[in-house]
Scaffold this active site. Sequence first.
Site, PDB file in Angstrom:
ATOM      1  N   ALA A  61       0.831  -1.213   0.000  1.00 30.55           N
ATOM      2  CA  ALA A  61       0.000   0.000   0.000  1.00 30.55           C
ATOM      3  C   ALA A  61       0.866   1.264   0.000  1.00 30.55           C
ATOM      4  O   ALA A  61       0.694   2.148  -0.851  1.00 30.55           O
ATOM      5  CB  ALA A  61      -0.927  -0.026   1.209  1.00 30.55           C
ATOM      6  N   LYS A 107       4.111  -8.126  -7.286  1.00 31.53           N
ATOM      7  CA  LYS A 107       3.771  -6.742  -6.962  1.00 31.53           C
ATOM      8  C   LYS A 107       4.743  -5.749  -7.598  1.00 31.53           C
ATOM      9  O   LYS A 107       4.323  -4.735  -8.157  1.00 31.53           O
ATOM     10  CB  LYS A 107       3.768  -6.541  -5.441  1.00 31.53           C
ATOM     11  CG  LYS A 107       2.576  -7.120  -4.731  1.00 31.53           C
ATOM     12  CD  LYS A 107       2.582  -6.756  -3.251  1.00 31.53           C
ATOM     13  CE  LYS A 107       1.331  -7.299  -2.564  1.00 31.53           C
ATOM     14  NZ  LYS A 107       1.291  -6.979  -1.141  1.00 31.53           N
ATOM     15  N   CYS A 153       0.286 -20.342  31.110  1.00 33.39           N
ATOM     16  CA  CYS A 153      -0.740 -21.007  31.942  1.00 33.39           C
ATOM     17  C   CYS A 153      -2.137 -20.435  31.696  1.00 33.39           C
ATOM     18  O   CYS A 153      -3.133 -21.146  31.817  1.00 33.39           O
ATOM     19  CB  CYS A 153      -0.367 -20.905  33.417  1.00 33.39           C
ATOM     20  SG  CYS A 153       0.986 -22.030  33.822  1.00 33.39           S
TER      21      CYS A 153
END
Length: 1058
Positions: A478, A528, A632
């Site tokens: 972009a 691209k 955890c």
Amino acid sequence: MSSSPLSKKRRVSGPDPKPGSNCSPAQSALSEVSSVPTNGMAKNGSEADIDESLYSRQLYVLGHEAMKMLQTSSVLVSGLRGLGVEIAKNIILGGVKAVTLHDQGTTQWADLSSQFYLREEDIGKNRAEVSQPRLAELNSYVPVTAYTGPLVEDFLSSFQVVVLTNSPLEAQLRVGEFCHSRGIKLVVADTRGLFGQLFCDFGEEMVLTDSNGEQPLSAMVSMVTKDNPGVVTCLDEARHGFETGDFVSFSEVQGMIQLNGCQPMEIKVLGPYTFSICDTSNFSDYIRGGIVSQVKVPKKISFKSLPASLVEPDFVMTDFAKYSRPAQLHIGFQALHQFCALHNQPPRPRNEEDATELVGLAQAVNARSPPSVKQNSLDEDLIRKLAYVAAGDLAPINAFIGGLAAQEVMKACSGKFMPIMQWLYFDALECLPEDKEALTEEKCLPRQNRYDGQVAVFGSDFQEKLSKQKYFLVGAGAIGCELLKNFAMIGLGCGEGGEVVVTDMDTIEKSNLNRQFLFRPWDVTKLKSDTAAAAVRQMNPYIQVTSHQNRVGPDTERIYDDDFFQNLDGVANALDNIDARMYMDRRCVYYRKPLLESGTLGTKGNVQVVIPFLTESYSSSQDPPEKSIPICTLKNFPNAIEHTLQWARDEFEGLFKQPAENVNQYLTDSKFVERTLRLAGTQPLEVLEAVQRSLVLQRPQTWGDCVTWACHHWHTQYCNNIRQLLHNFPPDQLTSSGAPFWSGPKRCPHPLTFDVNNTLHLDYVMAAANLFAQTYGLTGSQDRAAVASLLQSVQVPEFTPKSGVKIHVSDQELQSANASVDDSRLEELKATLPSPDKLPGFKMYPIDFEKDDDSNFHMDFIVAASNLRAENYDISPADRHKSKLIAGKIIPAIATTTAAVVGLVCLELYKVVQGHQQLDSYKNGFLNLALPFFGFSEPLAAPRHQYYNQEWTLWDRFEVQGLQPNGEEMTLKQFLDYFKTEHKLEITMLSQGVSMLYSFFMPAAKLKERLDQPMTEIVSRVSKRKLGRHVRALVLELCCNDESGEDVEVPYVRYTIR
């Protein structure tokens, strides 16, 4: 990377959410079956079509409700010069209902300076008609038409939003009055050289649904007082983050049940963990628990019409260092409109007569202005500069103002984000030459070529200099696309000796098309860099652009070597990760090249300019690391959907990628087991158990085996493990202090019972079985009915919770337990693994997670796995869209922010090319278009250090010639002696990269051996790598003592070897 077919759509959302709620049902409720797409997985249903595969990244910025409102809004963009085409481009990419382009003028040479959809052969043709087919290609969902008639009232009445650009003030006032009276929202945008202006009028009563776009906050409650007002205290694990005036709601409160499900209530913040609410003195006593959540409450805002606001303006600041400038420019722009009306043209560039006339007109405007506008003292120097550059037309200014204006259009359509209230003025006068005498009228005269709009501001000499620049652009996404467009427009590398090299190894995906505007649907799967380079050659055929497909890093330093960097004038980053940014930063510091750095996150953006010997580098300051989720919490005590999604991602890797990779290594690498046994903690056990499971215990032979495995795994994770956890810690368990174990962040889970008729349960089995089959090269199935039938015959083993199973409550407990490993179990595992020669030709197929292909079962597994675990712990589930954002670590993005940020980058580029030497000429920028907020600051100077009387910064280094006049290379001893005699420094440690070459505590025998060896020989031996022919110099890091024995900080060494 694969991508979805362009025509494929998902139906999203549902009925309107409750008033005051910020989340649509699609966000807050579990996806259920309404239609079954190609892979047989269930999806949400809805009335409005939004192509999620196209708008994916933008949807994470705007949300579905705002997107649906965009799709019902028709927009008129009047004026198709550089600013108009920028606004039109951004709103077409954004996906409004329809866009009409209006312009009665024909293409002139000066238009080509910034109008990227006009070409030299278009001169003399109508701008709107020429631009229409090129803009229409941007988004097949948005009809784009051209209109060349007058702006009559009947015509204007058919639009929800009208945008006027480069229009006379008289026309603005007429259209503004009409639009305000009819409830049509109006945006007026104007750019004049280095100046920009923006005005918004969204009517007498606009409903704002979300002023900042941030995710609603939530916190866990630890106490609520019975008082007037009641005071809420949150758990001190993290600050609540609320602000006074926010609205909140409560859930899961025990005792004071009146709070649960109540209407959103306004709060007053008392501290980082406390806030007050309503009168709770008559409520029940608070016992424990509860979650408080922020609620986005819609509010109404009101705008003045353009004629009314012109004489009673409110300003949004763009630069707090220019506090008085908006009011001055408010007068200046009115005077400029008068000048243009009188002369039918703007003031001539650098013409003193015209500038003096404009100052006179501004003084007259000021004199007759009401007190709310009138300035005590007119800044005549500012007005004169406005006159000097008003004929100019600059692509970067148009990109910045055009990005802002397009975002305002989206706000007008959707009610999402706070609009500009109501005037914004911007200038970039720091771009002008530091030498005030450098520009003359003669140098700024039009040349009848495509750069006339820029020459009017900076002169022809600068244009020549721009054309000869050699720039390296890293990334063609972009930001890269926008940079290339701006480079082509301003003429960077567009002349003899000039060049822009762009590198990007990625291919184009459908989700890119929404903001990477150089790409079209037919470019999907192409590279691209090649595609972007070809597209900008259409915009300016003179640009010398070369495309590469290389990843930047140590592996490509033979390509991007000393010669490559030394020939460059600068580097522009357009990257999406920190590691690559920091690598390019190090290269720019080493080669002493300017670096233009930028980034975006939704409506937020930043720009940083790095100038050799002047500023700090990109890596000089870093953001604090992201807070990771404790292991955890993930394994046993999740309390948020983010936890269950991360757990699901870990499951994906642990089931479908890592075991297959380990099996393949075990079968092909004879040293795999030996290497595995050297791993830390319990890793050897975990890896070898996974290999044993994959090859012996769970290896499927048929598709039916895969379904059985998926069903068994479902029971293990969502039933048996939870039953074991509750066996260890029953729901009524107390801690040693007598408090309930299951409280605060620990949510008490419950096991699930498998039900083949439950869509989510079947989703999980479908996805898990297909992925499991894929890892073994077996053919899967998308037939849900057939799988449901197979499941009827699956025998699920009985499970009884065991005593003596250790479940760790904290990460510290887990780490201490990991220190001990059962060696006998390891030996047993080694003995039971089948010999690789007994499995000739067998291999597994690891799966790399790919979030954007809706047919590959990856996201199906993540959504089902996460939401089932969320159900275990009574956590609100997430739909596919939100799950993809979190699990896929997607960066929300929108074209408007990218355009505005790149405009600011290219304003800094003007300064870099001119060679500005004053730190305060440069501007680092931060913006948030949602608020809207703009912040500019001069870059920080490079920090200074000192040894003896020698000052140095990160840009300095010791230059040491490794090759001596006799052709022999310096030895380690000679190197150490050189620093002692030349710099009076005693080297105590010397390293190259991660290799330690010398240290004062080195064993005497090793030291004696090394002292007489050439430096490069030591480097090759220690690093176990031969130096490539492209390496001409080594970077050496030193630790040194001065003559008094004190440790001193010194620069690095550039040790030249060729």
